[in-house]
Write an enzyme that holds these catalytic residues in place. Sequence first.
Site, PDB file in Angstrom:
ATOM      1  N   ASP A  67       2.475  16.055   0.323  1.00 58.79           N
ATOM      2  CA  ASP A  67       1.097  16.454   0.624  1.00 58.79           C
ATOM      3  C   ASP A  67       0.602  15.624   1.807  1.00 58.79           C
ATOM      4  O   ASP A  67       1.252  14.675   2.224  1.00 58.79           O
ATOM      5  CB  ASP A  67       0.176  16.275  -0.591  1.00 58.79           C
ATOM      6  CG  ASP A  67       0.437  14.969  -1.308  1.00 58.79           C
ATOM      7  OD1 ASP A  67       0.714  13.969  -0.611  1.00 58.79           O
ATOM      8  OD2 ASP A  67       0.355  14.923  -2.533  1.00 58.79           O
ATOM      9  N   ASP A  69      -2.498  13.457   3.220  1.00 57.41           N
ATOM     10  CA  ASP A  69      -3.774  12.796   2.926  1.00 57.41           C
ATOM     11  C   ASP A  69      -4.425  12.344   4.223  1.00 57.41           C
ATOM     12  O   ASP A  69      -3.755  11.840   5.123  1.00 57.41           O
ATOM     13  CB  ASP A  69      -3.555  11.592   2.005  1.00 57.41           C
ATOM     14  CG  ASP A  69      -3.017  12.017   0.648  1.00 57.41           C
ATOM     15  OD1 ASP A  69      -3.377  13.111   0.194  1.00 57.41           O
ATOM     16  OD2 ASP A  69      -2.226  11.257   0.053  1.00 57.41           O
ATOM     17  N   ASP A 154      -0.741   0.002  -0.908  1.00 59.57           N
ATOM     18  CA  ASP A 154       0.226  -0.818  -1.639  1.00 59.57           C
ATOM     19  C   ASP A 154       1.350  -1.355  -0.753  1.00 59.57           C
ATOM     20  O   ASP A 154       1.390  -2.528  -0.419  1.00 59.57           O
ATOM     21  CB  ASP A 154       0.762  -0.095  -2.883  1.00 59.57           C
ATOM     22  CG  ASP A 154       1.141   1.355  -2.643  1.00 59.57           C
ATOM     23  OD1 ASP A 154       1.183   1.787  -1.471  1.00 59.57           O
ATOM     24  OD2 ASP A 154       1.412   2.060  -3.632  1.00 59.57           O
TER      25      ASP A 154
HETATM   26  P1  ATP Z   1       3.968  10.720  -2.547  1.00 58.57           P
HETATM   27  O1  ATP Z   1       4.951  11.198  -1.546  1.00 58.57           O
HETATM   28  O2  ATP Z   1       4.552  10.498  -3.883  1.00 58.57           O
HETATM   29  O3  ATP Z   1       2.682  11.508  -2.556  1.00 58.57           O
HETATM   30  P2  ATP Z   1       2.304   8.686  -1.414  1.00 58.57           P
HETATM   31  O4  ATP Z   1       2.680   7.420  -0.703  1.00 58.57           O
HETATM   32  O5  ATP Z   1       1.553   9.708  -0.632  1.00 58.57           O
HETATM   33  O6  ATP Z   1       3.618   9.258  -2.030  1.00 58.57           O
HETATM   34  P3  ATP Z   1       0.147   8.792  -3.265  1.00 58.57           P
HETATM   35  O7  ATP Z   1       0.161   8.416  -4.701  1.00 58.57           O
HETATM   36  O8  ATP Z   1      -0.054  10.213  -2.869  1.00 58.57           O
HETATM   37  O9  ATP Z   1       1.500   8.241  -2.676  1.00 58.57           O
HETATM   38  O10 ATP Z   1      -0.952   7.887  -2.563  1.00 58.57           O
HETATM   39  C1  ATP Z   1      -1.313   8.019  -1.199  1.00 58.57           C
HETATM   40  C2  ATP Z   1      -1.498   6.647  -0.573  1.00 58.57           C
HETATM   41  O11 ATP Z   1      -2.569   5.958  -1.224  1.00 58.57           O
HETATM   42  C3  ATP Z   1      -0.295   5.725  -0.697  1.00 58.57           C
HETATM   43  O12 ATP Z   1       0.639   5.911   0.336  1.00 58.57           O
HETATM   44  C4  ATP Z   1      -0.924   4.361  -0.666  1.00 58.57           C
HETATM   45  O13 ATP Z   1      -1.210   3.996   0.661  1.00 58.57           O
HETATM   46  C5  ATP Z   1      -2.238   4.573  -1.382  1.00 58.57           C
HETATM   47  N1  ATP Z   1      -2.143   4.297  -2.838  1.00 58.57           N
HETATM   48  C6  ATP Z   1      -2.012   5.204  -3.828  1.00 58.57           C
HETATM   49  N2  ATP Z   1      -1.983   4.609  -5.040  1.00 58.57           N
HETATM   50  C7  ATP Z   1      -2.095   3.301  -4.810  1.00 58.57           C
HETATM   51  C8  ATP Z   1      -2.157   2.148  -5.649  1.00 58.57           C
HETATM   52  N3  ATP Z   1      -2.056   2.249  -6.975  1.00 58.57           N
HETATM   53  N4  ATP Z   1      -2.305   0.938  -5.055  1.00 58.57           N
HETATM   54  C9  ATP Z   1      -2.416   0.843  -3.712  1.00 58.57           C
HETATM   55  N5  ATP Z   1      -2.362   1.874  -2.878  1.00 58.57           N
HETATM   56  C10 ATP Z   1      -2.215   3.096  -3.400  1.00 58.57           C
HETATM   57 MG    MG Z   2       0.808  11.571  -1.349  1.00 55.10          MG
END
Ligand code: ATP
Ligand code: MG
Length: 454
Positions: A67, A69, A154
Amino acid sequence: MSSIQSDNSSTHRSGPVVIPRALHAVSRRAISPAALKVLYRLKDAGYQAFLVGGAVRDLLLGRTPKDFDVVTNAHPEQVRDLFRSCRLIGRRFHLAHVRVGPEIIEVATFRAAHTVVDEDNSVDEDSRRVTDNHGRILRDNLYGTIDEDIWRRDFTANALYYNIADYSIWDYANGVTDAEERVLKLIGDPETRYREDPVRMLRAVRFAAKLDFKIDTATAVPINKLAHMIDSVPAARLFDEVNKLFLSGSGLQSFMLLREYGLLAHLFNDLENILSSDETSQRLVEQGLSNTDERVRADKSVTPAFLFAVLLWPAVRKQSMLHARSQENGQLDFGAIQDAFDNVCSRVVRRVAVPKRFSLTSREVLALQSRFDYRSGRRSLRVLDHPRFRAAYDFLLLRAAVGEVDQEVADWWTEIQTMSPEARIEKVETPGGLNLPAARKKRRRSPRRLSSSP
Ligand code: ATP
Ligand code: MG
């Protein structure tokens, strides 16, 4: 924005390294048109707008993002004013969900972290964030600048910002290099970051498994010691995380890492206890997760119901076999499995809130395993009409693959499905065609009894 600085180590609070478009691989062509539309509209309205998080990381790695963001300095209400189809959501954080055709783009406003960097780079403690006495963040709803936003991310590789204004990447924490070197590093002091949000331990495992990254030593070391903090995470959030861990195509690897870091015991305690002493159960779970990974890769549907059947079965089976009826004949018993399931599941849901709509299906799939022992008489065919037959049969194949039931039993149920209704009846009514385990046992026992009688 702060000036470009050469020292971008993850432990320093400094401005970003700005990587111009010519020096990175993220192409607009790989970004969804919906996300681009949102980014451009924010920019044209005079706001800052960046693609952030997993999408930038995945594009750098040449992967297809799940996705897209977006982060901006526009406040949620201002975002809403720009888009016709926009909903504000979230209690802890206000987020905007912008709908563009079938896609929903999540738009977040920059947030301040628990420490704030002043103009002169001194650090002020910010008293507006509320944490509990373990350091866990309870409330965090403060808007800030992009320089502050970075501190709530994170891992360094998750903290890359793609600027729609000039297509550059802003990298505050050496995330590009870490992504290229495939290492997962928490920004800041790992132990503090885990205490703020223990789910980050599960996220470390999930990203390491999914992206085939190594967890950096400093990021890995505290996990064993802090794994117990998972116990304080709301069970509904853990259910979401467990699904992401096991149903995203890297379930087997996630499972191995969860065990290695002592995290599995805090999600599925009964399972962890059984695995060390029961190799068949271990193989069953591993095979089940590996089959699921294959389905995900082949774009087939996967359901938490089957996943939880796999994860709960070792404990359910063990407990059900202690039931009086199973003790009598050494066989699985429908009611005993149901009772054992209810018991095991009631403990699991305290940690991982599996919704009833899934657990009830898992329960049926598992209870039906007892029916496969019956292969004589018309009644034995009734299971074929059960709405959960297909899933239960798949589960039987899994048990056969790891040697928990004879392959011939699985073959029997495979064959019967290919037969006409008449042929099926003939098969189950032909004496000698039976291979009931109980009947087999009796046959084996009787000669001994005869020979030992006077
Ligand atoms: P995915 O491909 O699984 O969606 P993602 O990195 O986009 O991986 P998400 O859970 O969609 O992960 O979260 C988007 C962003 O928000 C992350 O890349 C991170 O920067 C931040 N984030 C999300 N959850 C946390 C958390 N628990 N602590 C710190 N940062 C977070
Ligand atoms: Mg994501």
